[in-house]
Scaffold this motif. Structure first.
Motif, short mmCIF file in Angstrom:
data_model
loop_
_atom_site.label_atom_id
_atom_site.label_comp_id
_atom_site.label_asym_id
_atom_site.label_seq_id
_atom_site.Cartn_x
_atom_site.Cartn_y
_atom_site.Cartn_z
N ALA A 269 -75.67 61.52 -45.18
CA ALA A 269 -75.00 60.35 -44.61
C ALA A 269 -75.67 59.05 -45.05
N ILE A 270 -76.99 59.06 -45.19
CA ILE A 270 -77.71 57.83 -45.52
C ILE A 270 -77.80 57.63 -47.03
N ALA A 271 -78.22 58.65 -47.76
CA ALA A 271 -78.42 58.51 -49.21
C ALA A 271 -77.12 58.64 -50.00
N GLN A 272 -76.16 59.41 -49.48
CA GLN A 272 -74.88 59.64 -50.16
C GLN A 272 -75.09 60.02 -51.63
N PRO A 273 -75.82 61.11 -51.90
CA PRO A 273 -76.07 61.51 -53.30
C PRO A 273 -74.78 61.99 -53.96
N ALA A 274 -74.68 61.72 -55.25
CA ALA A 274 -73.49 62.14 -55.99
C ALA A 274 -73.47 63.65 -56.14
N GLY A 275 -72.29 64.23 -55.99
CA GLY A 275 -72.12 65.66 -56.18
C GLY A 275 -72.51 66.52 -55.01
N ALA A 276 -72.91 65.92 -53.89
CA ALA A 276 -73.27 66.68 -52.69
C ALA A 276 -72.47 66.16 -51.51
N ALA A 277 -71.74 67.04 -50.85
CA ALA A 277 -70.90 66.64 -49.73
C ALA A 277 -70.66 67.83 -48.82
N LEU A 278 -70.39 67.54 -47.56
CA LEU A 278 -70.02 68.56 -46.59
C LEU A 278 -68.56 68.37 -46.21
N PRO A 279 -67.88 69.44 -45.83
CA PRO A 279 -66.48 69.29 -45.42
C PRO A 279 -66.30 68.39 -44.20
N GLU A 280 -67.17 68.54 -43.20
CA GLU A 280 -66.99 67.80 -41.96
C GLU A 280 -67.44 66.35 -42.08
N ASN A 281 -66.92 65.53 -41.19
CA ASN A 281 -67.38 64.15 -41.09
C ASN A 281 -68.87 64.14 -40.77
N LEU A 282 -69.66 63.42 -41.57
CA LEU A 282 -71.11 63.51 -41.45
C LEU A 282 -71.62 62.95 -40.12
N VAL A 283 -71.02 61.88 -39.64
CA VAL A 283 -71.46 61.31 -38.36
C VAL A 283 -71.19 62.29 -37.23
N LEU A 284 -69.99 62.87 -37.21
CA LEU A 284 -69.66 63.84 -36.18
C LEU A 284 -70.53 65.07 -36.30
N ALA A 285 -70.77 65.54 -37.53
CA ALA A 285 -71.63 66.71 -37.72
C ALA A 285 -73.04 66.45 -37.21
N ALA A 286 -73.58 65.25 -37.47
CA ALA A 286 -74.92 64.92 -36.99
C ALA A 286 -74.96 64.90 -35.47
N VAL A 287 -73.94 64.34 -34.84
CA VAL A 287 -73.88 64.32 -33.37
C VAL A 287 -73.84 65.74 -32.81
N LEU A 288 -73.04 66.60 -33.42
CA LEU A 288 -72.95 67.98 -32.95
C LEU A 288 -74.28 68.72 -33.11
N HIS A 289 -74.94 68.54 -34.26
CA HIS A 289 -76.22 69.21 -34.47
C HIS A 289 -77.28 68.68 -33.50
N LEU A 290 -77.29 67.37 -33.26
CA LEU A 290 -78.24 66.82 -32.31
C LEU A 290 -77.99 67.36 -30.91
N ALA A 291 -76.72 67.45 -30.52
CA ALA A 291 -76.39 68.01 -29.21
C ALA A 291 -76.78 69.48 -29.13
N ALA A 292 -76.58 70.23 -30.21
CA ALA A 292 -76.93 71.65 -30.21
C ALA A 292 -78.44 71.85 -30.08
N VAL A 293 -79.23 71.01 -30.77
CA VAL A 293 -80.69 71.12 -30.67
C VAL A 293 -81.14 70.85 -29.23
N GLY A 294 -80.61 69.78 -28.63
CA GLY A 294 -80.99 69.46 -27.26
C GLY A 294 -80.56 70.53 -26.27
N ALA A 295 -79.34 71.03 -26.44
CA ALA A 295 -78.84 72.06 -25.53
C ALA A 295 -79.64 73.36 -25.68
N GLY A 296 -79.94 73.74 -26.92
CA GLY A 296 -80.71 74.96 -27.13
C GLY A 296 -82.09 74.89 -26.51
N ALA A 297 -82.78 73.75 -26.68
CA ALA A 297 -84.11 73.59 -26.08
C ALA A 297 -84.03 73.61 -24.56
#
Length: 314
Positions: A269-297
């Motif tokens: 999301a920050i560096a936006q390197p060429a040739g590397a991308a994820l299918p999902e929206n990066l901001v939403l994906a980051a929010v989901l992963h952050l929520a998952a880490v907090g919920a798991g802990a």
């Protein structure tokens, strides 16, 4: 020694043994690249390749040590907190992806061989890839049996009895972790089923992405339901070990995999390197992963505190 302990000891030794070939392969890659005998992986410089594989050597060594700690006498003297945390993260990485390994193998076999190769390197032979796969699967299966047996042996009260036997846990534990975990899981299952909301690049989705989203979505729901049941003590009369084990695996999956994916997502999301991308929206994906880490802990903390009263285990 009862059946649980015998099974756990065999599984622990098997887990450690299964990961030894992976460790030796990684050592050979590092040594071979430094001596100029083996090529580095595609897309890597020599320094990055050595650092990456040296890190995986350390992870493999830690995994073997944890497996042996679950069966050797000195493992009962190791401080509980660091051992539990390392084992929780390790099982969170390995055990939940076993369904993905089985489903992926079946679907690939049904569709025929793929043309793409491994991204580990341009010349990795098939036997090395097979040994690496066997190492991960063997470690995951071994930990799935050895770890509950060890926890039952070291902290028997946490697994004794049934839900509702005077040990319903603390009603003061907030329910947000289970709710957040379930919400994250539902989003992942929606994506796995083909939903496009929140997906920035639908064309980038492949079979592996759908399978992983589905597997981790299911484990998120399992973690939420199991941790809620263990903490609240319901449904009554269910053997306590069932929600404890499922909650352990599911919460570890949320924490470990999203903890690994979050830095990578933020980098894209920050560096936006060429040739590397994820299918999902990066901001939403980051929010989901952050929520998952907090919920798991938070789920792990709730499971640790959800112990039956001493009188209920007698």
């Amino acid at each position: 020694m009862d059946r649980w302990d015998r099974s756990g000891r065999i599984a622990a030794y098997g887990a450690a043994l299964a990961l030894v070939p992976y460790l030796l392969i990684k050592v050979s890659w590092v040594a071979g690249s430094l001596l100029g005998l083996l090529p580095v992986g595609t897309g890597f410089g020599k320094a990055a390749w050595v650092v990456l594989n040296s890190a995986t050597i350390g992870m493999a060594g830690a995994g073997i040590t944890v497996a042996l700690a679950l069966v050797r006498s000195w493992g009962m003297r190791v401080p509980g907190a660091p051992l539990v945390f390392c084992a929780w993260v390790g099982t969170g990485f390995l055990v939940p992806v076993l369904p993905y390994t089985v489903l992926g193998s079946l679907l690939v076999a049904a569709d025929g061989p793929r043309s793409g190769g491994s991204d580990a390197g341009p010349s990795m032979p098939g036997w090395e890839a097979a040994l690496i796969q066997v190492g991960f699967v063997g470690m995951g299966l071994g930990l799935a049996v050895a770890l509950p047996a060890y926890l039952r042996r070291r902290w028997p009260d946490a697994f004794a009895g049934r839900l509702g036997d005077g040990g319903a846990g603390s009603p003061k534990v907030p329910p947000w972790a289970a709710v957040v975990g379930a919400a994250v899981g539902l989003v992942w299952l929606y994506w796995a089923a083909g939903g496009t909301a929140g997906v920035a690049r639908p064309g980038e989705r492949d079979l592996a992405w759908h399978l992983l989203s589905g597997v981790f979505g299911c484990w998120a729901l399992v973690a939420s339901a199991a941790s809620w049941a263990a903490v609240r003590g319901r449904p009554a009369r269910v053997p306590r070990w069932m929600p404890m084990v499922l909650g352990w695996l599911g919460s570890g999956s949320l924490f470990a995999w999203s903890g690994w994916k979050l830095p990578f997502t933020l980098y894209l999301a920050i560096a936006q390197p060429a040739g590397a991308a994820l299918p999902e929206n990066l901001v939403l994906a980051a929010v989901l992963h952050l929520a998952a880490v907090g919920a798991g802990a938070a789920m792990l903390g709730a499971l640790v505190r959800a112990r039956p009263s001493p009188s209920s285990t007698r």
